[in-house]
Design a protein around this motif. Structure first.
Motif, PDB file in Angstrom:
ATOM      1  N   TYR A 287    -133.866 111.179  86.930  1.00 46.81           N
ATOM      2  CA  TYR A 287    -134.857 111.953  86.181  1.00 46.81           C
ATOM      3  C   TYR A 287    -136.182 111.201  86.081  1.00 46.81           C
ATOM      4  N   GLU A 288    -136.068 109.881  85.899  1.00 50.26           N
ATOM      5  CA  GLU A 288    -137.281 109.069  85.788  1.00 50.26           C
ATOM      6  C   GLU A 288    -138.092 109.156  87.087  1.00 50.26           C
ATOM      7  N   HIS A 289    -137.390 109.177  88.213  1.00 51.32           N
ATOM      8  CA  HIS A 289    -138.090 109.293  89.491  1.00 51.32           C
ATOM      9  C   HIS A 289    -138.876 110.601  89.556  1.00 51.32           C
ATOM     10  N   HIS A 290    -138.219 111.701  89.181  1.00 47.76           N
ATOM     11  CA  HIS A 290    -138.854 113.001  89.329  1.00 47.76           C
ATOM     12  C   HIS A 290    -139.892 113.304  88.260  1.00 47.76           C
ATOM     13  N   PHE A 291    -139.628 112.867  87.036  1.00 43.95           N
ATOM     14  CA  PHE A 291    -140.499 113.298  85.937  1.00 43.95           C
ATOM     15  C   PHE A 291    -141.446 112.213  85.424  1.00 43.95           C
ATOM     16  N   VAL A 292    -141.240 110.976  85.828  1.00 44.16           N
ATOM     17  CA  VAL A 292    -142.142 109.915  85.360  1.00 44.16           C
ATOM     18  C   VAL A 292    -142.816 109.208  86.543  1.00 44.16           C
ATOM     19  N   ARG A 293    -141.983 108.697  87.454  1.00 42.27           N
ATOM     20  CA  ARG A 293    -142.544 107.856  88.511  1.00 42.27           C
ATOM     21  C   ARG A 293    -143.411 108.636  89.490  1.00 42.27           C
ATOM     22  N   THR A 294    -142.909 109.767  89.986  1.00 40.08           N
ATOM     23  CA  THR A 294    -143.687 110.526  90.963  1.00 40.08           C
ATOM     24  C   THR A 294    -144.999 111.048  90.362  1.00 40.08           C
ATOM     25  N   PRO A 295    -144.971 111.696  89.182  1.00 36.23           N
ATOM     26  CA  PRO A 295    -146.263 112.103  88.602  1.00 36.23           C
ATOM     27  C   PRO A 295    -147.167 110.899  88.338  1.00 36.23           C
ATOM     28  N   GLY A 296    -146.566 109.773  87.927  1.00 37.81           N
ATOM     29  CA  GLY A 296    -147.357 108.581  87.633  1.00 37.81           C
ATOM     30  C   GLY A 296    -148.010 108.009  88.883  1.00 37.81           C
ATOM     31  N   THR A 297    -147.312 108.079  90.009  1.00 36.54           N
ATOM     32  CA  THR A 297    -147.826 107.472  91.241  1.00 36.54           C
ATOM     33  C   THR A 297    -148.731 108.437  92.008  1.00 36.54           C
ATOM     34  N   TYR A 298    -148.324 109.709  92.087  1.00 32.11           N
ATOM     35  CA  TYR A 298    -149.041 110.635  92.967  1.00 32.11           C
ATOM     36  C   TYR A 298    -149.803 111.729  92.227  1.00 32.11           C
ATOM     37  N   SER A 299    -149.711 111.736  90.894  1.00 34.74           N
ATOM     38  CA  SER A 299    -150.327 112.796  90.092  1.00 34.74           C
ATOM     39  C   SER A 299    -149.839 114.182  90.514  1.00 34.74           C
ATOM     40  N   LEU A 300    -148.638 114.248  91.017  1.00 38.16           N
ATOM     41  CA  LEU A 300    -148.050 115.521  91.444  1.00 38.16           C
ATOM     42  C   LEU A 300    -146.685 115.684  90.783  1.00 38.16           C
ATOM     43  N   PRO A 301    -146.277 116.922  90.540  1.00 39.94           N
ATOM     44  CA  PRO A 301    -144.950 117.098  89.945  1.00 39.94           C
ATOM     45  C   PRO A 301    -143.870 116.568  90.896  1.00 39.94           C
ATOM     46  N   GLY A 302    -142.950 115.799  90.362  1.00 43.10           N
ATOM     47  CA  GLY A 302    -141.862 115.277  91.191  1.00 43.10           C
ATOM     48  C   GLY A 302    -140.701 116.248  91.224  1.00 43.10           C
ATOM     49  N   CYS A 303    -140.794 117.297  90.408  1.00 39.63           N
ATOM     50  CA  CYS A 303    -139.791 118.361  90.414  1.00 39.63           C
ATOM     51  C   CYS A 303    -140.542 119.666  90.549  1.00 39.63           C
ATOM     52  N   VAL A 304    -140.114 120.515  91.484  1.00 45.52           N
ATOM     53  CA  VAL A 304    -140.829 121.775  91.676  1.00 45.52           C
ATOM     54  C   VAL A 304    -140.107 122.933  90.999  1.00 45.52           C
ATOM     55  N   GLU A 305    -139.105 122.606  90.193  1.00 45.81           N
ATOM     56  CA  GLU A 305    -138.392 123.605  89.394  1.00 45.81           C
ATOM     57  C   GLU A 305    -137.690 124.654  90.251  1.00 45.81           C
ATOM     58  N   CYS A 306    -137.136 124.243  91.374  1.00 49.30           N
ATOM     59  CA  CYS A 306    -136.455 125.208  92.241  1.00 49.30           C
ATOM     60  C   CYS A 306    -135.021 125.447  91.768  1.00 49.30           C
ATOM     61  N   GLY A 307    -134.468 124.478  91.020  1.00 41.89           N
ATOM     62  CA  GLY A 307    -133.117 124.651  90.486  1.00 41.89           C
ATOM     63  C   GLY A 307    -132.007 124.408  91.492  1.00 41.89           C
ATOM     64  N   ARG A 308    -132.344 123.843  92.650  1.00 42.67           N
ATOM     65  CA  ARG A 308    -131.299 123.613  93.663  1.00 42.67           C
ATOM     66  C   ARG A 308    -130.256 122.612  93.172  1.00 42.67           C
ATOM     67  N   CYS A 309    -130.714 121.600  92.402  1.00 42.06           N
ATOM     68  CA  CYS A 309    -129.771 120.577  91.918  1.00 42.06           C
ATOM     69  C   CYS A 309    -128.750 121.199  90.967  1.00 42.06           C
ATOM     70  N   THR A 310    -129.221 122.136  90.149  1.00 42.50           N
ATOM     71  CA  THR A 310    -128.324 122.812  89.214  1.00 42.50           C
ATOM     72  C   THR A 310    -127.275 123.592  89.990  1.00 42.50           C
ATOM     73  N   ARG A 311    -127.743 124.264  91.052  1.00 43.09           N
ATOM     74  CA  ARG A 311    -126.843 125.059  91.884  1.00 43.09           C
ATOM     75  C   ARG A 311    -125.799 124.168  92.565  1.00 43.09           C
ATOM     76  N   ALA A 312    -126.226 122.950  92.931  1.00 37.51           N
ATOM     77  CA  ALA A 312    -125.323 122.069  93.682  1.00 37.51           C
ATOM     78  C   ALA A 312    -124.382 121.296  92.762  1.00 37.51           C
ATOM     79  N   CYS A 313    -124.713 121.192  91.484  1.00 38.12           N
ATOM     80  CA  CYS A 313    -123.991 120.270  90.604  1.00 38.12           C
ATOM     81  C   CYS A 313    -122.585 120.763  90.266  1.00 38.12           C
ATOM     82  N   PRO A 314    -121.551 119.978  90.624  1.00 37.76           N
ATOM     83  CA  PRO A 314    -120.189 120.388  90.293  1.00 37.76           C
ATOM     84  C   PRO A 314    -119.887 120.219  88.799  1.00 37.76           C
ATOM     85  N   ALA A 315    -120.729 119.463  88.084  1.00 37.07           N
ATOM     86  CA  ALA A 315    -120.489 119.234  86.655  1.00 37.07           C
ATOM     87  C   ALA A 315    -121.364 120.165  85.812  1.00 37.07           C
TER      88      ALA A 315
END
Lengths: 336, 270
Positions: A287-315
């Motif tokens: 989460y830190e990579h997507h929501f803190v580090r990427t915006p901090g480094t590139y000023s761009l959202p590190g998550c595009v809110e596509c929800g693919r991870c939710t779809r893939a998550c077995p838990a």
């Protein structure tokens, strides 16, 4: 461009090019694959299971051939490919990857042979405040060649590059508008939703969220494969049977794997040091990579809110819910 | 397009055994005009065995060769340790930032190192040895397992001319050295707390050393720490070395403690 013209356009693209597009497979799953015939092409609000990164940043890539001590660069041999029907969310992800891999000769070799044709289609269940409504001025911060804005009975056509213009000109279609790329960062600054989540994680840390996720997550790493903005990789050498020759490769890695942060122990036989020991630490890192580090480094959202991870998550870990939890913890602590 | 993953072949000019399981490799420069600063590292590799980051531990004003000290701890390092004079090692770099040694000019300096982690700070020690007037007083606190694990022992006489060298060993075999962890030295040696401190050691060391230093009155902004992390790309892309918003490979490996203490994840994540 009306629907009939569009079908002709797809046919035109298929005639001379390698077109990669969303389509249903035999298991009725929406995948991205090489398009064989126009009728297979899916154009709509459903997002394909996997993302376009498979075709720009392949899971395994050769970097060098070696013979003895000589390392020879091995750039991928790519034929021109067209990504057809890229959702605007995925365009945001590709724009981020283009930034991250701007100095990477392997990525650039593939990218320069790729034409991106995007669409304004959004998944029905989405969490992106910014892209929930399509507006023309949002296009100037996305990298694409042709864009199809959905409108009554067809598409309004935009071009984002000279390559895109050439394609349409050759197809003898003139009714398009050109959008000049103005860099990835929006005039109004960082994405507001992204800033809130980033602030929540950095300044209003709630350990309970991560402990709970740590208990549910099974560290399988499926989310990192599904995610269009997960790109971390590791490098490894592979020897050939002929002595002294082989190749240096890279392949996708996942921060959920134990070896991800592994460094040497004090001796070959000693236990290795691993800087992330618990699942809670791993999922926090993700989460830190997507929501803190990427915006901090590139000023761009590190998550595009596509929800693919939710779809893939077995838990059943829901990234939208986690963001709501982060924001709720932030609001609660702010009020105090 | 420039490929920054391309290694340069360096010839091994000299191999010296150092401690029971380490060797100093003196290498020809990877390319003309190669230069580096104290604390920077290179990616060293052997085809077929992969790549790993190693601190450059020779003197940064030495323009004819570089040195790496490599301990046998895994597949690649064991293989490198078999190499002999005249063999080739692939190098790319230098990468990362460096110890800010400019700010220590005319001031007291404290170097704290544990085990093999004396490597990245050796260029600072060699700088003090070569320019005895540059720093006010240089203290070295070196903690090690036992005598056999100590590095650069042959150089101690020359170091001692310019530095106050103090060694603490976990299991000393002779009475020559103090027994105990490196933190013990803070109670034995009276150290000026206005010193600029350069610290490098295994993760476990930081916790105790930093607590001790803060207790003694060191200011976080005067403590500079070199971190070790798993690295693949060395360019801030592959994510293995990330802490908070920073990459150890690109923004580090040297951080001031003032910077680090705000990260939840630098020592152990959350």
């Amino acid at each position: 461009m009306n629907k009939t013209q569009f079908s002709k356009f797809v046919e035109y693209l298929l005639k001379n090019n390698n077109v990669i597009a969303p389509q249903y497979n035999v298991e009725a799953k929406l995948i991205i694959a090489e398009l064989k015939k126009t009728s297979d092409f899916y154009m709509g609000t459903e997002l394909p299971l996997d993302s376009w990164k498979w075709f720009l940043l392949p899971p395994k890539q050769k970097m060098f051939d070696y013979k003895g001590e000589k390392m020879t660069e091995a750039l991928p041999s790519v034929k021109k490919q067209i990504f057809l029907g890229v959702s605007i969310l995925d365009m945001q992800a590709l724009t981020l990857l283009n930034q991250i891999f701007e100095q990477d000769p392997y990525y650039q070799e593939i990218k320069k042979n790729t034409i991106i044709i995007g669409t304004s289609h959004m998944p029905k269940d989405n969490f992106s405040e910014y892209f929930a409504k399509f507006e023309e001025n949002k296009l100037e911060h996305l990298q694409f060649d042709i864009f199809l804005a959905v409108q009554n009975g067809g598409y309004k056509i935009y071009t984002g590059s000279e390559d895109g213009q050439r394609f349409l000109d050759n197809f003898k279609y003139k009714d398009y508008k050109h959008v000049e790329y103005a860099g990835p960062i929006r005039e109004e600054g960082l994405d507001l939703q992204m800033v809130s989540v980033m602030d929540g994680m950095q300044n209003f840390h709630d350990q309970k969220i991560w402990d709970d996720l740590g208990k549910r997550c099974i560290s399988c790493g499926k989310c990192t494969i599904a995610c269009p903005t997960c790109f971390c990789f590791r490098m490894f050498d592979k020897s050939h049977l002929e002595q002294g020759s082989g190749e240096r490769n890279r392949c996708w890695d996942s921060c959920f794997y134990n070896e991800f942060t592994q460094v040497a122990g004090v001796a070959p036989s000693a236990p290795k040091h691993r800087l992330m020991a618990t699942t809670a630490q791993k999922i926090y890192f993700w989460y830190e990579h997507h929501f803190v580090r990427t915006p901090g480094t590139y000023s761009l959202p590190g998550c595009v809110e596509c929800g693919r991870c939710t779809r893939a998550c077995p838990a059943d870990i829901d990234i939208f819910q986690t963001q709501r939890d982060i924001l709720a913890a932030r609001n609660k602590k702010k009020e105090k | 397009m420039i490929n920054d993953y391309q290694t340069h072949n360096c010839k091994i000019l000299k191999v010296e055994s150092e401690s029971s399981d380490s060797k100093i490799f003196t290498l020809s420069l990877p390319y003309k005009d190669f230069s580096f600063e104290a604390g920077q590292y290179v990616m060293a590799s052997l085809p077929g065995f992969g790549e790993a980051p190693f601190s450059i531990n020779s003197y940064f004003n030495e323009k004819k060769f570089i040195q790496l000290t490599i301990r046998k701890v895994g597949v690649l390092t064991s293989e490198i340790n078999k190499k002999k004079k005249g063999d080739i090692i692939g190098i790319r770099g230098p990468y990362g930032n460096s110890f800010p040694i400019g700010i220590a000019k005319g001031k007291n300096v404290l170097i704290v190192a544990g085990g093999i982690a004396i490597e990245p700070v050796r260029p600072i020690i060699l700088d003090a040895v070569n320019n005895p007037q540059k720093y006010k007083k240089v203290f070295i606190f070196y903690g090690c397992r036992d005598e056999s694990a100590m590095l650069y022992v042959k150089e101690y006489p020359s170091w001692k001319k310019a530095c106050d060298l103090n060694v603490a060993l976990d299991n000393p075999k002779s009475k020559k050295y103090i027994k105990g962890p490196v933190t013990i030295l803070f109670d034995v040696v009276n150290i000026p707390t206005d010193s600029i401190a350069y610290v490098c050691g295994p993760p476990i060391m930081y916790k105790f050393v930093l607590a001790k230093m803060l207790e003694k009155g060191f200011r976080p902004e005067n403590i500079f720490i070199s971190l070790e992390r798993h690295m693949d790309c060395a360019q801030g892309v592959c994510q293995h070395c990330a802490i908070g918003t920073k990459y150890v490979c690109k923004d580090g490996p040297v951080f001031s403690y003032a910077e680090l203490k705000d990260f939840k994840t630098w020592l152990s994540p959350i």
